[in-house]
Design an enzyme around this catalytic site. Sequence first.
Site, PDB file in Angstrom:
ATOM      1  CD  GLU A  57      45.417  58.972  23.570  1.00 56.51           C
ATOM      2  OE1 GLU A  57      45.310  59.961  24.297  1.00 56.51           O
ATOM      3  OE2 GLU A  57      46.046  57.943  23.908  1.00 56.51           O
ATOM      4  CB  CYS A  80      49.935  62.647  27.296  1.00 59.98           C
ATOM      5  SG  CYS A  80      50.583  61.568  26.011  1.00 59.98           S
ATOM      6  CB  ALA A 168      42.188  29.479  69.198  1.00 57.15           C
ATOM      7  CG  ASP A 204      49.821  32.150  57.429  1.00 59.53           C
ATOM      8  OD1 ASP A 204      49.779  31.219  58.254  1.00 59.53           O
ATOM      9  OD2 ASP A 204      48.930  33.016  57.330  1.00 59.53           O
ATOM     10  CG  LEU A 208      51.698  38.069  50.280  1.00 62.88           C
ATOM     11  CD1 LEU A 208      52.165  39.335  50.983  1.00 62.88           C
ATOM     12  CD2 LEU A 208      50.235  37.797  50.566  1.00 62.88           C
ATOM     13  NE  ARG A 211      46.925  29.840  40.414  1.00 61.70           N
ATOM     14  CZ  ARG A 211      46.221  28.978  41.162  1.00 61.70           C
ATOM     15  NH1 ARG A 211      44.969  28.720  40.851  1.00 61.70           N
ATOM     16  NH2 ARG A 211      46.769  28.402  42.208  1.00 61.70           N
TER      17      ARG A 211
END
Length: 370
Positions: A57, A80, A168, A204, A208, A211
């Site tokens: 706003e 608000c 596997a 791994d 996380l 980008r």
Amino acid sequence: MSHESRSDAYFMAKALELARIGLETTHPNPRVGCVIVREGAIVGRGAHRRVGGPHAEIEALTEAGHEARGATVYVTLEPCAHVGRTPPCAPALAEAGVARVVYAVPDPNPEAAGGSRMLRESGIQVSQGPLSGSARELNRGFFKRHETGRPWVTVKLAASLDGRSALADGRSRWITSPAARDDVRRLRARSSAVVTGSGTILADDPLLSVRREPGPMAPEIREPLRVVLDSHARCPPDSRVFKPAGESLLVTLAGSDAMAHERAGIPVARVAGGASGLALGEVLALLGQRIVNEVLIEAGPVLSGAWIREQLIDECWLYLAPRLLGSEALPLVSLRSPAQLDPGPEWKIRDVRQVGDDLRLILRPADWKD
């Protein structure tokens, strides 16, 4: 539909377009857009772009200037009335002399309540307008956290056409295409936290991370909190997910030894045990207390299956790669097979599209009400 109703829907849609500017940059605040209309023309546009920055706003009032007097304001969230990092919006609208305010959805934050009442007391016509569902969807985590104390939970899954998530021996890089992986990074960017398990970290050692694509908002994109669920604190403190330490959280069992992580400056939280090692509902309550709106689960078959089995998932993003891994490969999720087929579907598909070489499905629980 009356002319005024059509006009309200048109301008609220414009405000929603602006609100999406903050999709990856405003959390834990809501994404909000605003347009100011005078004699059928937009004279002010605004978006909440980053935490601590001007609200939508205020940005729209700045652009509109003196033309805001007597105008109609369309805003995706009720203005608000409280002082936070920035001054409240309702008094600013009243001071600008606007004649009418249309908002899409009430603010669920009790600290921000009272904006519409304040505007009415100033003689401004106020109403809740169209597209409330779209406005709520844009801030689904913000609403869920305020209403339940828990964040919105999305699980990301990737599989081959035969429903396998890894070889596997556990290797899973890379099942999906680069385009799909970029899509996941954008999903991370809109999330307040990314949650994974110790198995994924040990196998791994992922970053996380997000980008940051080139663009005016790129510098404002923050890394989500990276949360590792590790019942016995097995993950090494020097794992890449814990760097820098202030952007991560180790969640472990009460009584487990995480002194090495604490010495390394890694925040540690302890919760009770549960059917899946940790009490996942307690984990969500903990994240809600940390003002986390949206959680993305990126984990292996066992932990992903646990979230699904305990019915804690609000949405699933499933990427299907055009390849076959064979019957010896690991399943998509670890779940018990039902004794018989249910009469109806457990999930419903909300969106299907091709991303790179892969297919992306967005699903929600079958009992979800749009």
